[in-house]
Design a protein around this motif. Structure first.
Motif, PDB file in Angstrom:
ATOM      1  N   LYS A  55       0.835  -1.203   0.000  1.00  0.00           N
ATOM      2  CA  LYS A  55       0.000   0.000   0.000  1.00  0.00           C
ATOM      3  C   LYS A  55       0.864   1.246   0.000  1.00  0.00           C
ATOM      4  O   LYS A  55       0.610   2.201  -0.759  1.00  0.00           O
ATOM      5  N   GLN A  56       1.898   1.277   0.844  1.00  0.00           N
ATOM      6  CA  GLN A  56       2.775   2.444   0.907  1.00  0.00           C
ATOM      7  C   GLN A  56       3.492   2.663  -0.419  1.00  0.00           C
ATOM      8  O   GLN A  56       3.643   3.811  -0.871  1.00  0.00           O
ATOM      9  N   LYS A  57       3.914   1.579  -1.057  1.00  0.00           N
ATOM     10  CA  LYS A  57       4.575   1.702  -2.359  1.00  0.00           C
ATOM     11  C   LYS A  57       3.602   2.232  -3.406  1.00  0.00           C
ATOM     12  O   LYS A  57       3.952   3.104  -4.222  1.00  0.00           O
ATOM     13  N   VAL A  58       2.376   1.726  -3.390  1.00  0.00           N
ATOM     14  CA  VAL A  58       1.360   2.178  -4.339  1.00  0.00           C
ATOM     15  C   VAL A  58       1.071   3.663  -4.147  1.00  0.00           C
ATOM     16  O   VAL A  58       1.001   4.431  -5.121  1.00  0.00           O
ATOM     17  N   GLY A  81      -8.319   4.179  -7.780  1.00  0.00           N
ATOM     18  CA  GLY A  81      -7.994   2.832  -7.315  1.00  0.00           C
ATOM     19  C   GLY A  81      -7.134   2.859  -6.068  1.00  0.00           C
ATOM     20  O   GLY A  81      -7.312   2.047  -5.144  1.00  0.00           O
ATOM     21  N   THR A  82      -6.182   3.781  -6.020  1.00  0.00           N
ATOM     22  CA  THR A  82      -5.367   3.950  -4.811  1.00  0.00           C
ATOM     23  C   THR A  82      -6.233   4.385  -3.641  1.00  0.00           C
ATOM     24  O   THR A  82      -6.067   3.912  -2.507  1.00  0.00           O
ATOM     25  N   ALA A  83      -7.187   5.272  -3.915  1.00  0.00           N
ATOM     26  CA  ALA A  83      -8.099   5.718  -2.854  1.00  0.00           C
ATOM     27  C   ALA A  83      -8.910   4.552  -2.301  1.00  0.00           C
ATOM     28  O   ALA A  83      -9.072   4.415  -1.076  1.00  0.00           O
ATOM     29  N   GLN A 388      -0.159  -3.933  -8.811  1.00  0.00           N
ATOM     30  CA  GLN A 388       0.092  -4.410  -7.457  1.00  0.00           C
ATOM     31  C   GLN A 388      -0.873  -3.864  -6.416  1.00  0.00           C
ATOM     32  O   GLN A 388      -0.999  -4.442  -5.333  1.00  0.00           O
ATOM     33  N   ALA A 389      -1.594  -2.794  -6.721  1.00  0.00           N
ATOM     34  CA  ALA A 389      -2.631  -2.344  -5.786  1.00  0.00           C
ATOM     35  C   ALA A 389      -3.708  -3.412  -5.639  1.00  0.00           C
ATOM     36  O   ALA A 389      -4.259  -3.616  -4.551  1.00  0.00           O
TER      37      ALA A 389
END
Length: 411
Positions: A55-58, A81-83, A388-389
């Motif tokens: 998650k942190q990388k995304v 998508g990140t949200a 990867q997310a």
């Protein structure tokens, strides 16, 4: 088909060990079997740690390097998508920092999407997703003024008869956003009189292309698609959550029966009507997405035998679904939800094991295989549906499997 997936040589079932084996070398050739043998609480901790690191990388790749603007505002490959990943992390861990960052990203997506609002109206690829997620996130944050603002924007979205009917870009994608709001903010947040207009359009369009054996059929870009993203499986899945007339219910049941009766001898499902190309085992095209829809149908129409058909499709996913791709849409991450869905319905430990096996394969090998060029990391490698997310989202769902759900598809 063989070049699309890894041979599934994982054991058919592995009993969990009574306690963790701290000395086990998880970098050895037996590391995957070691993971499968771990007691579930220990394995869930590994999934959670991996998910939070991913998650942190995304966030770094898709937001911190891009802000304050959101170039791609969609849930599919963009910032939304990140949200959604951050919102999922918040639901699992209760970390309000994730909720705050999620709200910040949704606001940027709102600003970026406004000029294109009339063309993009779905949850996965349009403003409906931005407004719906924004309202739900604001509700969790206790910000009623922002809830009201996003709901007002959502209700300004106009559904035209010119729109297609499918999930990613069409009327079904708008209706899914309505169901999402009603689930999270309360029944009738979006009133049935609003959704009924789109439902009637979808049924009317489907009847135009119907045949004696298939009550509903649709076209997208000239093709009669069957899958979850653009075709029958996705449209039926959304209709199952709507208020339907008795005739409508018969149309939906008949269409699903038609699909089951005309699946490939392998048990897989065609990409399009009349297609003889039996090679796609994805959420978007093939058995995984159809299985999720049949599992949903089994809850609405328990007398129809749809659960057995969903289980048959899951066998295809187990045999051929260990894809050389990581994502939710057309990769291992999405295919794992086939088994999670059936586990939630049946509570059979075999389905949880199979979900665990696919997730453990990713946990053990995905990053290395992507680095070596053996596994495709996605055209947008940190996105929710391609990259990867999506894997991080799956790992979060593996923490509490009975509360899992394919993002933007299962409510």
């Amino acid at each position: 088909m063989v070049d699309r997936f890894f041979p599934n040589d994982m054991p058919g079932y592995v009993e969990e060990a009574a306690s963790p084996a701290p000395s086990a070398d998880l970098s050895s050739s037996s590391s995957l079997h070691t993971l499968l043998s771990l007691p579930y609480p220990a394995l869930a901790d590994r999934f959670l740690n991996a998910a939070l690191n991913l998650k942190q990388k995304v966030v770094q790749e898709t937001w911190e390097k891009q802000r304050p603007a959101a170039g791609d505002f969609t849930l599919y490959t963009g910032a939304l998508g990140t949200a959604l990943l951050l919102f999922k992390a918040y639901l699992v861990t209760g970390d309000r920092a994730d909720l705050a960052t999620c709200a910040e990203i949704v606001a940027a997506c709102d600003a970026a999407s406004a000029p294109a609002g009339e063309e993009f109206v779905t949850f996965i690829c349009g403003r409906a997703g931005i407004c719906a997620l924004g309202a739900v996130v604001a509700k969790h944050a206790g910000d009623e003024a922002t809830v009201a603002r996003y709901l007002s924007s959502f209700k300004q979205i106009k559904i035209s008869s010119k729109f297609p009917d499918e999930l990613l870009y069409g009327k079904a994608g708008y209706l899914w956003a309505c169901s999402f709001l009603n689930k999270h903010l309360g029944e009738n947040t979006i009133h049935p009189t609003t959704t009924a207009v789109a439902v009637r359009e979808i049924i009317k369009d489907g009847r135009k292309l119907s045949t004696k054996s298939c009550p509903l059929m649709y076209k997208w870009y000239g093709e009669k698609y069957w899958g979850a993203a653009h075709g029958l499986a996705g449209i039926m899945h959304v209709l199952l959550d709507m208020h339907l007339t008795e005739n409508d219910k018969e149309y939906v049941k008949g269409t699903l029966r038609y699909m089951i009766q005309n699946r490939f001898p392998s048990g897989n499902y065609p990409c399009t009507e009349g297609d003889n190309y039996d090679c796609l085992v994805h959420w978007c095209h093939g058995a995984p997405g159809v299985s999720l829809s049949l599992a949903k149908a089994s809850q609405v129409f328990p007398e129809e035998g749809f659960l057995e058909a969903a289980a048959d499709a899951a066998e295809v996913v187990w045999n051929w679904g260990l894809l050389k791709r990581v994502g939710i849409c057309h990769g291992i991450s999405g295919n794992a939800y086939t088994f999670l869905s059936l586990y939630r319905l049946t509570k059979k430990k075999e389905y949880l094991y199979r979900a665990k096996a696919f997730a453990c394969f990713l946990l053990d090998r995905a990053i290395k295989l992507i680095a070596e060029g053996i596994m495709h990391g996605g055209d947008e490698p940190y996105s929710l549906f391609e990259g990867q997310a999506g894997m991080a989202y799956l790992f979060l769902d593996m923490v509490n499997p009975l509360e899992s759900g394919f993002p933007a598809y299962e409510l």
